[in-house]
Structures are given as C-alpha cells and as structure tokens.
Design a protein around this motif. Structure first.
Motif, PDB file in Angstrom:
ATOM      1  N   ASN A 251       0.817  -1.222   0.000  1.00  0.00           N
ATOM      2  CA  ASN A 251       0.000   0.000   0.000  1.00  0.00           C
ATOM      3  C   ASN A 251       0.850   1.272   0.000  1.00  0.00           C
ATOM      4  OD1 ASN A 251      -2.371  -1.469   0.044  1.00  0.00           O
ATOM      5  ND2 ASN A 251      -2.485  -1.468   2.278  1.00  0.00           N
ATOM      6  N   LEU A 252       2.151   1.137   0.139  1.00  0.00           N
ATOM      7  CA  LEU A 252       3.026   2.311   0.191  1.00  0.00           C
ATOM      8  C   LEU A 252       3.321   2.819  -1.220  1.00  0.00           C
ATOM      9  CD1 LEU A 252       5.638   1.168   2.879  1.00  0.00           C
ATOM     10  CD2 LEU A 252       3.728   2.763   3.200  1.00  0.00           C
ATOM     11  N   LYS A 253       3.072   4.100  -1.435  1.00  0.00           N
ATOM     12  CA  LYS A 253       3.322   4.718  -2.744  1.00  0.00           C
ATOM     13  C   LYS A 253       4.800   4.585  -3.140  1.00  0.00           C
ATOM     14  CE  LYS A 253       2.071   7.323  -6.288  1.00  0.00           C
ATOM     15  NZ  LYS A 253       1.639   6.595  -7.477  1.00  0.00           N
ATOM     16  N   ILE A 254       5.707   4.655  -2.169  1.00  0.00           N
ATOM     17  CA  ILE A 254       7.136   4.552  -2.491  1.00  0.00           C
ATOM     18  C   ILE A 254       7.481   3.148  -3.014  1.00  0.00           C
ATOM     19  CG2 ILE A 254       7.917   6.448  -1.030  1.00  0.00           C
ATOM     20  CD1 ILE A 254       8.772   4.330   1.081  1.00  0.00           C
ATOM     21  N   TRP A 255       6.824   2.124  -2.470  1.00  0.00           N
ATOM     22  CA  TRP A 255       7.044   0.755  -2.962  1.00  0.00           C
ATOM     23  C   TRP A 255       6.484   0.625  -4.377  1.00  0.00           C
ATOM     24  CZ3 TRP A 255       3.722  -3.240  -4.424  1.00  0.00           C
ATOM     25  CH2 TRP A 255       4.329  -4.481  -4.631  1.00  0.00           C
ATOM     26  N   GLN A 256       5.285   1.179  -4.599  1.00  0.00           N
ATOM     27  CA  GLN A 256       4.636   1.113  -5.912  1.00  0.00           C
ATOM     28  C   GLN A 256       5.494   1.795  -6.982  1.00  0.00           C
ATOM     29  OE1 GLN A 256       0.772   2.817  -5.069  1.00  0.00           O
ATOM     30  NE2 GLN A 256       0.165   1.066  -3.803  1.00  0.00           N
ATOM     31  N   ILE A 257       6.056   2.953  -6.664  1.00  0.00           N
ATOM     32  CA  ILE A 257       6.940   3.645  -7.614  1.00  0.00           C
ATOM     33  C   ILE A 257       8.202   2.816  -7.829  1.00  0.00           C
ATOM     34  CG2 ILE A 257       8.388   5.689  -8.013  1.00  0.00           C
ATOM     35  CD1 ILE A 257       6.248   7.334  -6.576  1.00  0.00           C
ATOM     36  N   GLY A 258       8.707   2.196  -6.762  1.00  0.00           N
ATOM     37  CA  GLY A 258       9.871   1.322  -6.888  1.00  0.00           C
ATOM     38  C   GLY A 258       9.621   0.196  -7.882  1.00  0.00           C
ATOM     39  N   ILE A 259       8.439  -0.400  -7.830  1.00  0.00           N
ATOM     40  CA  ILE A 259       8.064  -1.469  -8.766  1.00  0.00           C
ATOM     41  C   ILE A 259       8.002  -0.916 -10.197  1.00  0.00           C
ATOM     42  CG2 ILE A 259       6.161  -3.001  -9.468  1.00  0.00           C
ATOM     43  CD1 ILE A 259       7.740  -4.133  -7.116  1.00  0.00           C
ATOM     44  N   GLU A 260       7.452   0.280 -10.362  1.00  0.00           N
ATOM     45  CA  GLU A 260       7.398   0.921 -11.686  1.00  0.00           C
ATOM     46  C   GLU A 260       8.810   1.151 -12.230  1.00  0.00           C
ATOM     47  OE1 GLU A 260       5.139   4.580 -11.766  1.00  0.00           O
ATOM     48  OE2 GLU A 260       3.473   3.641 -10.678  1.00  0.00           O
ATOM     49  N   ILE A 261       9.718   1.575 -11.363  1.00  0.00           N
ATOM     50  CA  ILE A 261      11.106   1.816 -11.775  1.00  0.00           C
ATOM     51  C   ILE A 261      11.726   0.512 -12.274  1.00  0.00           C
ATOM     52  CG2 ILE A 261      13.435   2.381 -10.929  1.00  0.00           C
ATOM     53  CD1 ILE A 261      12.034   4.549  -9.120  1.00  0.00           C
ATOM     54  N   VAL A 262      11.513  -0.591 -11.546  1.00  0.00           N
ATOM     55  CA  VAL A 262      12.045  -1.891 -11.973  1.00  0.00           C
ATOM     56  C   VAL A 262      11.505  -2.238 -13.353  1.00  0.00           C
ATOM     57  CG1 VAL A 262      12.108  -4.375 -11.509  1.00  0.00           C
ATOM     58  CG2 VAL A 262      12.325  -2.765  -9.613  1.00  0.00           C
ATOM     59  N   ASP A 263      10.213  -2.061 -13.542  1.00  0.00           N
ATOM     60  CA  ASP A 263       9.573  -2.377 -14.823  1.00  0.00           C
ATOM     61  C   ASP A 263      10.162  -1.530 -15.953  1.00  0.00           C
ATOM     62  OD1 ASP A 263       7.626  -4.016 -16.116  1.00  0.00           O
ATOM     63  OD2 ASP A 263       6.337  -2.246 -16.310  1.00  0.00           O
ATOM     64  N   ASP A 264      10.326  -0.237 -15.686  1.00  0.00           N
ATOM     65  CA  ASP A 264      10.913   0.670 -16.685  1.00  0.00           C
ATOM     66  C   ASP A 264      12.353   0.263 -17.010  1.00  0.00           C
ATOM     67  OD1 ASP A 264       8.544   2.075 -16.592  1.00  0.00           O
ATOM     68  OD2 ASP A 264       9.356   3.787 -15.494  1.00  0.00           O
ATOM     69  N   VAL A 265      13.108  -0.079 -15.975  1.00  0.00           N
ATOM     70  CA  VAL A 265      14.510  -0.469 -16.150  1.00  0.00           C
ATOM     71  C   VAL A 265      14.609  -1.710 -17.038  1.00  0.00           C
ATOM     72  CG1 VAL A 265      16.442  -1.551 -14.909  1.00  0.00           C
ATOM     73  CG2 VAL A 265      15.538   0.642 -14.140  1.00  0.00           C
ATOM     74  N   TYR A 266      13.766  -2.699 -16.766  1.00  0.00           N
ATOM     75  CA  TYR A 266      13.809  -3.926 -17.572  1.00  0.00           C
ATOM     76  C   TYR A 266      13.473  -3.649 -19.034  1.00  0.00           C
ATOM     77  CZ  TYR A 266      15.242  -7.375 -14.213  1.00  0.00           C
ATOM     78  OH  TYR A 266      15.998  -8.119 -13.345  1.00  0.00           O
ATOM     79  N   SER A 267      12.571  -2.714 -19.283  1.00  0.00           N
ATOM     80  CA  SER A 267      12.263  -2.329 -20.669  1.00  0.00           C
ATOM     81  C   SER A 267      13.477  -1.677 -21.326  1.00  0.00           C
ATOM     82  CB  SER A 267      11.080  -1.359 -20.710  1.00  0.00           C
ATOM     83  OG  SER A 267       9.916  -2.013 -20.271  1.00  0.00           O
ATOM     84  N   ILE A 268      14.184  -0.860 -20.566  1.00  0.00           N
ATOM     85  CA  ILE A 268      15.355  -0.149 -21.090  1.00  0.00           C
ATOM     86  C   ILE A 268      16.510  -1.110 -21.379  1.00  0.00           C
ATOM     87  CG2 ILE A 268      17.203   1.457 -20.429  1.00  0.00           C
ATOM     88  CD1 ILE A 268      15.063   3.152 -19.019  1.00  0.00           C
ATOM     89  N   ILE A 269      16.803  -2.020 -20.460  1.00  0.00           N
ATOM     90  CA  ILE A 269      17.998  -2.868 -20.617  1.00  0.00           C
ATOM     91  C   ILE A 269      17.820  -3.982 -21.649  1.00  0.00           C
ATOM     92  CG2 ILE A 269      18.990  -2.324 -18.361  1.00  0.00           C
ATOM     93  CD1 ILE A 269      17.921  -4.947 -17.273  1.00  0.00           C
ATOM     94  N   GLU A 270      16.588  -4.196 -22.097  1.00  0.00           N
ATOM     95  CA  GLU A 270      16.341  -5.194 -23.157  1.00  0.00           C
ATOM     96  C   GLU A 270      17.178  -4.909 -24.396  1.00  0.00           C
ATOM     97  OE1 GLU A 270      12.179  -5.129 -24.097  1.00  0.00           O
ATOM     98  OE2 GLU A 270      11.665  -6.533 -22.494  1.00  0.00           O
TER      99      GLU A 270
END
Length: 119
Positions: free
Chosen positions: A11-30
């Motif tokens: 429920n923490l917004k900081i955790w949710q943004i952290g998950i978004e960052i991981v997702d974005d990073v994986y798209s970038i490093i592909e």
C-alpha cells in the motif's frame, strides 16, 4: 500498550513507484548490447530490484529499523541513476529515456525522504 502496527508495503506509494522503476529499467535494458549482460545490465537490474525489495523487507521491522532499509533503497536509487547516466554516455539509451526514468527516480527519492522523515 497496543501492539505496534507494521506497514503494509504493497500500500506504500514509495514501494509502488519502486516497482514501476524496476519495470521501466527492464524495458530499457532489453536493448543493451549482449556483452553487457554481466556488466551494466546485471548492475542496473540488481540495483533497481533493491529499491522496492528493501522497502518490503524493512516494512516488517520497527520504524527505526525500517528507516535503515529505506536508506538502503535510497542509496540504490542514487546508484541506479549513476548507472543509467553511464548507459547514456555509452549510447545504450537516449536522452529521452534517461530523462524519463531520472524524473521517476527523483520523484521516488523526494517521496521516500518525506516518508522517512515521518517515521
């Protein structure tokens, strides 16, 4: 005395943004060169995963201990930002990709510091 409530990290917004960052990073490093698999790709992916993982792990602890895990997550976010700048300098990502993820990382950092100050 009432038992102290632990934070529900999902429920923490900081955790949710952290998950978004991981997702974005994986798209970038592909699209990184395959010879970076054990170098920058490995570093960047581990670093990004560390951000929400430390928030999740720390959420089950006391606020003082949680603050330490948040420090680690913040450190990882600054490390990630540096690695992405290196990726940009190596021309693995373009300026637009860098700017977009940097803004999200900076939003995470600002929110996380604010959250930590309230613990």
């Amino acid at each position: 005395m009432a038992k102290r409530q632990r934070h529900n990290y999902k429920n923490l917004k900081i955790w949710q943004i952290g998950i978004e960052i991981v997702d974005d990073v994986y798209s970038i490093i592909e699209n990184f060169p395959k010879d970076e698999r054990f170098g920058l790709i490995s570093q960047i992916s581990r670093c990004s995963i560390s951000i929400p993982s430390n928030i999740a792990e720390g959420s089950s602890r006391t606020d003082k201990s949680f603050s330490h895990f948040i420090d680690i997550a913040l450190g990882s976010s600054f490390e990630l930002e540096t690695q992405l700048i290196i990726a940009f300098k190596r021309k693995y990502i373009n300026k637009e990709q860098l700017t977009k993820i940097e803004l999200k990382i900076q939003e995470f950092q600002k929110m996380t510091m604010g959250f930590q100050n309230k613990l």
